[in-house]
Design a protein around this motif. Structure first.
Motif, PDB file in Angstrom:
ATOM      1  N   ASN A  23       0.822  -1.206   0.000  1.00 44.99           N
ATOM      2  CA  ASN A  23       0.000   0.000   0.000  1.00 44.99           C
ATOM      3  C   ASN A  23       0.857   1.258   0.000  1.00 44.99           C
ATOM      4  OD1 ASN A  23      -2.645  -1.085  -0.077  1.00 44.99           O
ATOM      5  ND2 ASN A  23      -2.533  -1.603   2.093  1.00 44.99           N
ATOM      6  N   THR A  24       1.916   1.263   0.804  1.00 45.49           N
ATOM      7  CA  THR A  24       2.810   2.421   0.822  1.00 45.49           C
ATOM      8  C   THR A  24       3.543   2.565  -0.507  1.00 45.49           C
ATOM      9  OG1 THR A  24       3.112   2.236   3.212  1.00 45.49           O
ATOM     10  CG2 THR A  24       4.757   3.499   2.013  1.00 45.49           C
ATOM     11  N   ALA A  25       4.003   1.451  -1.071  1.00 42.27           N
ATOM     12  CA  ALA A  25       4.670   1.495  -2.372  1.00 42.27           C
ATOM     13  C   ALA A  25       3.738   2.045  -3.442  1.00 42.27           C
ATOM     14  CB  ALA A  25       5.153   0.099  -2.762  1.00 42.27           C
ATOM     15  N   THR A  26       2.465   1.658  -3.375  1.00 38.14           N
ATOM     16  CA  THR A  26       1.476   2.156  -4.338  1.00 38.14           C
ATOM     17  C   THR A  26       1.395   3.678  -4.296  1.00 38.14           C
ATOM     18  OG1 THR A  26       0.160   0.121  -4.257  1.00 38.14           O
ATOM     19  CG2 THR A  26      -0.984   2.144  -4.920  1.00 38.14           C
ATOM     20  N   ARG A  27       1.315   4.236  -3.099  1.00 38.77           N
ATOM     21  CA  ARG A  27       1.186   5.683  -2.959  1.00 38.77           C
ATOM     22  C   ARG A  27       2.455   6.407  -3.416  1.00 38.77           C
ATOM     23  NH1 ARG A  27      -1.320   3.831   2.034  1.00 38.77           N
ATOM     24  NH2 ARG A  27      -3.570   4.145   1.900  1.00 38.77           N
ATOM     25  N   THR A  28       3.610   5.850  -3.048  1.00 41.93           N
ATOM     26  CA  THR A  28       4.848   6.523  -3.439  1.00 41.93           C
ATOM     27  C   THR A  28       5.092   6.416  -4.942  1.00 41.93           C
ATOM     28  OG1 THR A  28       6.164   4.550  -2.913  1.00 41.93           O
ATOM     29  CG2 THR A  28       5.891   6.152  -1.172  1.00 41.93           C
ATOM     30  N   MET A  29       4.774   5.265  -5.526  1.00 44.56           N
ATOM     31  CA  MET A  29       4.870   5.133  -6.976  1.00 44.56           C
ATOM     32  C   MET A  29       3.945   6.124  -7.664  1.00 44.56           C
ATOM     33  SD  MET A  29       4.946   0.951  -7.361  1.00 44.56           S
ATOM     34  CE  MET A  29       4.978   0.933  -9.168  1.00 44.56           C
ATOM     35  N   ALA A  30       2.724   6.267  -7.139  1.00 46.49           N
ATOM     36  CA  ALA A  30       1.741   7.159  -7.758  1.00 46.49           C
ATOM     37  C   ALA A  30       2.240   8.600  -7.782  1.00 46.49           C
ATOM     38  CB  ALA A  30       0.417   7.070  -6.996  1.00 46.49           C
ATOM     39  N   ILE A  31       2.797   9.048  -6.664  1.00 45.95           N
ATOM     40  CA  ILE A  31       3.291  10.422  -6.576  1.00 45.95           C
ATOM     41  C   ILE A  31       4.446  10.661  -7.550  1.00 45.95           C
ATOM     42  CG2 ILE A  31       4.599  11.996  -5.077  1.00 45.95           C
ATOM     43  CD1 ILE A  31       1.643  12.024  -4.516  1.00 45.95           C
ATOM     44  N   GLU A  32       5.371   9.710  -7.606  1.00 47.45           N
ATOM     45  CA  GLU A  32       6.555   9.900  -8.437  1.00 47.45           C
ATOM     46  C   GLU A  32       6.245   9.789  -9.922  1.00 47.45           C
ATOM     47  OE1 GLU A  32      10.955   7.874  -9.131  1.00 47.45           O
ATOM     48  OE2 GLU A  32      10.084   7.897  -7.122  1.00 47.45           O
ATOM     49  N   LEU A  33       5.328   8.902 -10.280  1.00 43.19           N
ATOM     50  CA  LEU A  33       5.112   8.602 -11.699  1.00 43.19           C
ATOM     51  C   LEU A  33       4.005   9.432 -12.341  1.00 43.19           C
ATOM     52  CD1 LEU A  33       5.501   4.704 -11.593  1.00 43.19           C
ATOM     53  CD2 LEU A  33       7.208   6.414 -12.270  1.00 43.19           C
ATOM     54  N   ALA A  34       3.205  10.110 -11.536  1.00 42.79           N
ATOM     55  CA  ALA A  34       2.105  10.896 -12.104  1.00 42.79           C
ATOM     56  C   ALA A  34       2.557  11.913 -13.152  1.00 42.79           C
ATOM     57  CB  ALA A  34       1.324  11.588 -10.986  1.00 42.79           C
ATOM     58  N   PRO A  35       3.657  12.658 -12.922  1.00 50.33           N
ATOM     59  CA  PRO A  35       4.078  13.624 -13.943  1.00 50.33           C
ATOM     60  C   PRO A  35       4.467  12.988 -15.276  1.00 50.33           C
ATOM     61  CG  PRO A  35       5.093  14.140 -11.827  1.00 50.33           C
ATOM     62  CD  PRO A  35       4.483  12.783 -11.692  1.00 50.33           C
ATOM     63  N   ASP A  36       4.746  11.684 -15.260  1.00 48.06           N
ATOM     64  CA  ASP A  36       5.113  10.984 -16.491  1.00 48.06           C
ATOM     65  C   ASP A  36       3.913  10.325 -17.167  1.00 48.06           C
ATOM     66  OD1 ASP A  36       8.110  11.240 -16.495  1.00 48.06           O
ATOM     67  OD2 ASP A  36       7.840  10.307 -14.535  1.00 48.06           O
ATOM     68  N   GLY A  37       2.708  10.536 -16.619  1.00 42.69           N
ATOM     69  CA  GLY A  37       1.509   9.993 -17.238  1.00 42.69           C
ATOM     70  C   GLY A  37       1.132   8.601 -16.783  1.00 42.69           C
ATOM     71  N   LEU A  38       1.771   8.101 -15.722  1.00 41.55           N
ATOM     72  CA  LEU A  38       1.484   6.760 -15.222  1.00 41.55           C
ATOM     73  C   LEU A  38       0.608   6.847 -13.967  1.00 41.55           C
ATOM     74  CD1 LEU A  38       4.091   6.409 -16.987  1.00 41.55           C
ATOM     75  CD2 LEU A  38       4.681   4.495 -15.502  1.00 41.55           C
ATOM     76  N   ARG A  39      -0.333   5.923 -13.842  1.00 43.41           N
ATOM     77  CA  ARG A  39      -1.175   5.831 -12.656  1.00 43.41           C
ATOM     78  C   ARG A  39      -0.864   4.538 -11.910  1.00 43.41           C
ATOM     79  NH1 ARG A  39      -6.211   5.072 -12.841  1.00 43.41           N
ATOM     80  NH2 ARG A  39      -6.444   4.287 -14.972  1.00 43.41           N
ATOM     81  N   VAL A  40      -0.973   4.593 -10.589  1.00 41.63           N
ATOM     82  CA  VAL A  40      -0.698   3.418  -9.754  1.00 41.63           C
ATOM     83  C   VAL A  40      -1.742   3.361  -8.640  1.00 41.63           C
ATOM     84  CG1 VAL A  40       1.023   2.159  -8.409  1.00 41.63           C
ATOM     85  CG2 VAL A  40       1.770   3.766 -10.189  1.00 41.63           C
ATOM     86  N   ASN A  41      -2.484   2.257  -8.572  1.00 41.14           N
ATOM     87  CA  ASN A  41      -3.482   2.055  -7.524  1.00 41.14           C
ATOM     88  C   ASN A  41      -3.340   0.653  -6.940  1.00 41.14           C
ATOM     89  OD1 ASN A  41      -5.152   4.581  -7.651  1.00 41.14           O
ATOM     90  ND2 ASN A  41      -5.396   3.918  -9.778  1.00 41.14           N
ATOM     91  N   ALA A  42      -4.086   0.403  -5.879  1.00 41.39           N
ATOM     92  CA  ALA A  42      -4.052  -0.905  -5.240  1.00 41.39           C
ATOM     93  C   ALA A  42      -5.465  -1.351  -4.885  1.00 41.39           C
ATOM     94  CB  ALA A  42      -3.185  -0.881  -3.978  1.00 41.39           C
ATOM     95  N   LEU A  43      -5.631  -2.652  -4.753  1.00 41.77           N
ATOM     96  CA  LEU A  43      -6.862  -3.239  -4.224  1.00 41.77           C
ATOM     97  C   LEU A  43      -6.534  -3.943  -2.913  1.00 41.77           C
ATOM     98  CD1 LEU A  43      -8.448  -4.855  -7.424  1.00 41.77           C
ATOM     99  CD2 LEU A  43      -9.048  -2.672  -6.350  1.00 41.77           C
ATOM    100  N   ASN A  44      -7.419  -3.778  -1.932  1.00 41.22           N
ATOM    101  CA  ASN A  44      -7.273  -4.457  -0.648  1.00 41.22           C
ATOM    102  C   ASN A  44      -8.465  -5.387  -0.437  1.00 41.22           C
ATOM    103  OD1 ASN A  44      -4.814  -3.415   0.505  1.00 41.22           O
ATOM    104  ND2 ASN A  44      -5.848  -1.452   0.735  1.00 41.22           N
ATOM    105  N   PRO A  45      -8.372  -6.618  -0.939  1.00 37.77           N
ATOM    106  CA  PRO A  45      -9.474  -7.566  -0.731  1.00 37.77           C
ATOM    107  C   PRO A  45      -9.408  -8.190   0.661  1.00 37.77           C
ATOM    108  CG  PRO A  45      -7.730  -8.636  -1.951  1.00 37.77           C
ATOM    109  CD  PRO A  45      -7.305  -7.195  -1.777  1.00 37.77           C
ATOM    110  N   VAL A  46     -10.557  -8.608   1.151  1.00 38.27           N
ATOM    111  CA  VAL A  46     -10.588  -9.516   2.290  1.00 38.27           C
ATOM    112  C   VAL A  46     -10.377 -10.925   1.719  1.00 38.27           C
ATOM    113  CG1 VAL A  46     -13.079 -10.051   2.277  1.00 38.27           C
ATOM    114  CG2 VAL A  46     -11.831  -9.906   4.467  1.00 38.27           C
TER     115      VAL A  46
END
Length: 246
Positions: free
Chosen positions: A158-181
């Protein structure tokens, strides 16, 4: 057909949540490659669904490179990467989990995200687009005793998802996560310790909606987050858990 014209790799796509994501992506018009350590299961599902398959150990850089080359040959540079492959250790006190089990959990659940990013981010940046979806777990949001290092690995995702999202957004990339039970997947018995009606009832009592996550639930959520309909959504860790984490 919200994924028409898109190409995707789904790791751990031969069974469980991964197979649900593969099926949904195909119905939504994507071209998909199933990447799985179980090459026979991957090939069988690919034959059934009419898509591509590749054997891959997501914890190994050489295997990831082989998978990348197979994907480039079959799909071209993928639009979507789903980091779904995962593993757990058996329920045990945190100090009793072996070093080998700890290393395997972090190699498959965490190192794999790093290796997939290394393999695909540079070319996605050059293209100016791409979507990563990391399959984490409610265990990384609301951890349970005796799955300590598995919980920690999913919190890392989850933390990697958020940090990837912040860093890669200016390059046009999106990063999200799913948290299933937990769901009807090959890992369920490992989460429960023993798969008995009593253990299932005890676990289900913690889920307000009263059932496990299904592969279809995961496929539906994944298809939305990876589609252009979610073009303003990045860094989200979406709970698909029937209220488990409330």
């Amino acid at each position: 057909m919200r994924l028409a014209g898109k190409t995707a790799i789904v790791t751990g796509g031969a069974s469980g949540f991964g197979a649900g994501i593969v099926r949904k992506f195909l119905t939504e018009g994507a071209q998909v490659m199933i990447a799985d350590l179980n090459s026979d299961a991957a090939a069988a599902l690919a034959d059934e669904l009419g898509c591509a398959a590749c054997a891959a150990d997501v914890s190994d850089s050489a295997s990831i490179e082989g998978m990348k080359q197979a994907a480039l040959h079959t799909l071209g540079l993928p639009d979507i990467i789903v980091n779904n492959a995962g593993i757990t250790h058996l329920p045990a006190p945190l100090e009793a989990v072996t070093e080998a089990d700890f290393d395997r959990v972090f190699a498959v659940n965490c190192k794999s995200v790093y290796l997939m990013a290394q393999a695909f981010v540079p070319e996605m940046k050059a293209r100016g687009s791409g979507v990563f979806l990391n399959v984490a777990s409610t265990a990384g949001v609301s951890p349970r005793p005796n799955l300590n290092w598995y919980n920690a690995s999913k919190g890392w995702m989850n933390t990697a998802t958020r940090t990837m999202a912040i860093e890669l957004a200016p390059d046009g990339l999106r990063v999200n996560a799913l948290n299933p039970v937990a769901g009807e997947t090959p890992l369920l018995s490992s989460f429960l310790g023993e798969d008995t009606p009593e253990m299932r009832a005890k676990f289900l009592s913690t889920i307000p909606i009263g059932r496990f996550s299904t592969p279809e639930d995961m496929g539906n959520a994944a298809a939305f987050l990876c589609s252009d309909e979610a073009s303003m959504i990045t860094g989200v860790c979406l709970e698909v858990d029937g209220g488990r984490c409330i």
